[in-house]
Design an enzyme around this catalytic site. Structure first.
Site, short mmCIF file in Angstrom:
data_model
loop_
_atom_site.label_atom_id
_atom_site.label_comp_id
_atom_site.label_asym_id
_atom_site.label_seq_id
_atom_site.Cartn_x
_atom_site.Cartn_y
_atom_site.Cartn_z
CE LYS A 1 11.50 -3.40 -4.49
NZ LYS A 1 12.21 -4.49 -5.17
CD1 TRP B 1 -0.30 -6.42 -2.74
CD2 TRP B 1 -0.76 -6.94 -0.61
NE1 TRP B 1 -0.02 -7.75 -2.56
CE2 TRP B 1 -0.30 -8.10 -1.27
CE3 TRP B 1 -1.12 -7.04 0.73
CZ2 TRP B 1 -0.17 -9.32 -0.62
CZ3 TRP B 1 -0.99 -8.27 1.37
CH2 TRP B 1 -0.52 -9.38 0.69
CE LYS C 1 13.80 -11.89 -8.47
NZ LYS C 1 14.33 -11.71 -7.16
NE ARG D 1 4.78 1.62 0.03
CZ ARG D 1 5.75 1.50 0.91
NH1 ARG D 1 6.96 1.88 0.61
NH2 ARG D 1 5.52 1.03 2.12
CG ASN E 1 0.14 2.33 3.71
OD1 ASN E 1 -0.86 2.36 3.01
ND2 ASN E 1 1.32 2.77 3.30
N GLY E 2 -1.15 -0.79 6.66
CA GLY E 2 -0.95 -1.63 7.84
C GLY E 2 -2.19 -2.45 8.14
CD GLU F 1 16.84 -13.86 -5.65
OE1 GLU F 1 16.25 -14.38 -4.70
OE2 GLU F 1 16.51 -12.77 -6.14
CD GLU G 1 9.89 -12.15 -7.36
OE1 GLU G 1 11.13 -12.04 -7.32
OE2 GLU G 1 9.15 -11.59 -6.55
CG HIS H 1 17.54 -38.33 -0.43
ND1 HIS H 1 17.89 -39.55 0.10
CD2 HIS H 1 18.72 -37.69 -0.67
CE1 HIS H 1 19.21 -39.64 0.20
NE2 HIS H 1 19.74 -38.51 -0.26
CB CYS I 1 -0.94 0.10 1.18
SG CYS I 1 -2.08 -1.27 1.33
O1 M6R Z 1 12.49 -5.45 1.58
P1 M6R Z 1 12.93 -6.83 1.94
O2 M6R Z 1 14.28 -7.16 1.43
O3 M6R Z 1 12.83 -7.09 3.43
O4 M6R Z 1 11.90 -7.78 1.24
C1 M6R Z 1 11.92 -9.17 1.44
C2 M6R Z 1 11.14 -9.89 0.37
O5 M6R Z 1 9.80 -9.51 0.42
C3 M6R Z 1 11.69 -9.61 -1.02
O6 M6R Z 1 13.04 -9.94 -1.11
C4 M6R Z 1 10.91 -10.40 -2.09
O7 M6R Z 1 11.12 -11.76 -1.91
C5 M6R Z 1 11.36 -9.93 -3.47
N1 M6R Z 1 10.35 -9.12 -4.06
C6 M6R Z 1 11.64 -11.03 -4.41
O8 M6R Z 1 12.07 -10.53 -5.63
#
Ligand code: M6R
Length: 612
Positions: free
Chosen positions: A607, A76, A488, A27, A102-103, A484, A491, A507, A2
């Site tokens: 984000k 969001w 990537k 956001r 927000n929150g 990672e 997502e 396994h 948000c």
């Molecule tokens: O802002 P942060 O690094 O704490 O965020 C953690 C995760 O939400 C963030 O790394 C998320 O997994 C990424 N958007 C992935 O690309």
């Protein structure tokens, strides 16, 4: 998660609010709204399901709303599905008060019950509307808005950043925060409120961060901040070092692509100023040599990609420091009765510095006596301010939801920290120390060499984008890097993907490998390259198609068995994931592009995750 913006000044507010919302769309992007106040028209509210563009079209770019003061929100969804009604701002029953939030308000059910008993009617399913109605309830008693806000924040539980307009207070915005970022922006004859600097960077770089429990009254000519006892507070101003161009695409098709391409420079900025005369200098650390020698273990806490940085860090730091390093998902750490005491160094990694799970875990670690050190990108963010020590990654604003340059710089800073600590502890041979420092200077150029060959990766993406299940396999640092690469891909392209330690395949997971399954086999970790080859043979024997990633010196060997091979320059082992991750980012990017996905704003994501 948000985004909030507020503006009060001399200009028409609505176009400025919309512009700010566009900049914060990363956001949250399921619905949006604005409320603008003017003497003639009073409080005008427009909100809608969908992206900011939908709202902007409804308001003809803001021309349809008159007034020089307003608040805006991009959502969001947490409580209540994305819809016109659940979008913010929420307006009190009388129409006198508008609020963006927000929150999450954790005790909203109990308060809603109470207000329903008072005969108040609700129009949405959100926790946020409850606050707007509660505010009016208290305001009707005292006719003092500051008092009403103060009563509200003493009654609610949870996290919040609020932006509030009350029609009885012409020319004043009110803000309050707890565990959700809010920033005040100062200008000549205008002021801003925002959850993110990017929303106001075009107008001002003179800012102050609100602290938990604070309430701000913002007019065109002044900002007065109060603590939770309503005593005036003097805020320290900060100057934002980057300018508006850093938050724009600058000719690139997507922020993600721009940020991938920025990685060599980001690495330089994060690392080079911290190496002088061949030594790693971390002057920003307050940790003493004595304290460093006293630690008997290191815990790394983070979420998502930042957690994956921690996974790479575990291998590198244990090797350099000969101390146990454990990596925790922040959301698990808080509830696992963690074994932390004053001999534990707790490294917290977060790009945004606002991830609620990470912040809560850090607080728990502090409560238990651990010494906290945060690796953070966003200056002045909550985690940066609360940690005992902070190392900034200096990557500049990262807008794409899928992190790339933040990951790379977090990793670079963690490696530097490892080297620095190893030097203090005497656990690294001088020759190796020198070799690592020397190699650090070559990384940006090696990254540039990889980025010069994006066409190859684009080609592989065109070959493989139709797969609906992908496995990333690797050992040791390759396994950590594969986590990672896999995140990537899933997502942004929505392809089901898993990362496995290669040795674990047999396994159980190997049963999923069949003719045509795509396996991305990672073989950049030199000491285990032969084992990586054996695993490729194993999955090939079961019909998998293999896209392999290795180093230039092993390319030829890998080409003999894998279907396709990408190679990256060789470097010191600890930096190999810094290079290897780049083609994995590019592969995910191009696959998503081929599949027509919304790369910078993938579905269901935001984000910065400021809710639990
Ligand atoms: O802002 P942060 O690094 O704490 O965020 C953690 C995760 O939400 C963030 O790394 C998320 O997994 C990424 N958007 C992935 O690309």
């Amino acid at each position: 998660m948000c985004g909030i913006i507020g503006y009060v000044g001399q200009e028409q507010a609505a176009p400025i609010l919309l512009q700010g919302l566009f900049r914060m769309e990363y956001r949250g992007y399921d619905s949006a709204g604005v409320a603008v106040w003017s003497q003639e028209k009073g409080l005008q509210v427009e909100k809608t399901k969908g992206r900011i563009q939908v709202l902007s079209d409804l308001l003809h770019g803001g021309d349809d709303m008159e007034g020089t003061m307003g608040i805006g929100h991009t959502r969001w969804a947490t409580h209540g599905e994305p819809s016109d009604i659940n979008a913010h701002p929420h307006v009190s029953e009388s129409g006198n008060i508008a609020l963006v939030h927000n929150g999450i308000i954790e005790n909203y059910m109990e308060i809603k019950e109470f207000l329903l008993h008072q005969g108040i009617h609700f129009s949405s399913d959100t926790d946020s509307e409850v606050v707007a109605q509660l505010l009016e309830y208290y305001y009707d008693k005292s006719h003092d808005m500051l008092d009403a806000v103060s009563r509200v924040i003493h009654r609610i539980q949870g996290s919040y950043g609020f932006g509030i307009i009350c029609s009885d207070y012409p020319g004043s915005l009110i803000a309050a925060r707890k565990d959700s970022p809010l920033i005040l922006g100062y200008g000549d004859g205008f002021h801003f409120l925002a959850s993110d600097v990017t929303a106001m960077i075009q107008y001002t770089r003179d800012i102050a961060y609100m602290d938990d429990g604070e309430i701000a009254v913002i007019t065109a000519n002044s900002i007065q901040v109060y603590n939770n006892m309503l005593e005036p507070v003097k805020k320290e101003h900060q100057h934002v070092v980057w300018d508006v161009s850093a938050a724009e695409k600058g000719g690139y098709p997507h922020f993600m692509f721009k940020e991938i391409m920025e990685q060599p420079e980001a690495f330089r900025k994060a690392v080079f100023p911290r190496i002088r005369d061949g030594r790693v200098m971390l002057e920003d650390l307050k940790l003493t040599t004595w304290q460093i020698r006293d630690f008997n273990k290191i815990d790394i806490i983070a979420c998502g990609s930042s957690y994956h940085v921690g996974m790479v860090g575990k291998y590198n730091l244990e090797r350099l420091l000969r101390r146990p390093v454990e990596v925790f998902l922040a959301s698990e750490f808080r509830y696992c009765d963690p074994l932390v005491d004053k001999k534990t160094l707790v490294i917290v990694i977060s790009q945004s510095g606002e991830t609620l799970d990470t912040m809560a875990a850090m607080r728990e670690a502090k409560r238990l006596g651990g010494r906290t050190l945060a690796i953070v990108n966003v200056m002045g963010s909550s985690i940066a301010r609360e940690a005992d020590d902070v190392l900034y990654t200096w990557a500049g604003p990262e807008i794409a939801v899928a992190t790339t340059k933040a990951y790379s710089t977090q990793l670079a800073v963690l490696d530097l920290l490892g080297l620095y600590l190893a030097d203090v502890l005497g656990t690294v041979e001088p020759e190796e120390y020198d070799a690592i420092v020397k190699e650090a200077h070559t990384i940006p150029e090696k990254m540039e060499a990889i980025l010069a060959k994006t066409a190859d990766i684009q080609y592989f993406a065109s070959q493989y984008f139709n797969h609906d299940s992908v496995f990333f396999i690797g050992r040791n640092l390759d396994y950590a890097m594969g986590l990672e690469g896999s995140l990537k891909l899933k997502e942004i392209s929505y392809i089901h993907s898993e990362a496995y330690a290669s040795g674990e395949l047999k396994h159980g997971t190997i049963s999923l490998i069949e003719k045509g399954t795509l396996v991305v086999a990672l073989g950049t970790y030199e000491p285990l390259f032969d084992k990586a080859m054996s695993n490729v043979v194993e999955v090939k024997a079961r019909g998998a198609e293999v896209l392999a990633l290795t180093t230039d010196n092993f390319r030829e060997k890998m080409e003999k068995i894998a279907d396709s091979v990408i190679s990256v320059p060789c470097t010191h082992q600890i930096f190999q994931p810094s290079l290897g991750v780049v083609p994995l980012q590019l592969f995910a990017y191009y696959v998503a592009l081929h599949r027509g996905c919304d790369i910078d704003k993938p579905r269901n994501l935001a984000k910065s995750v400021t809710v639990e």
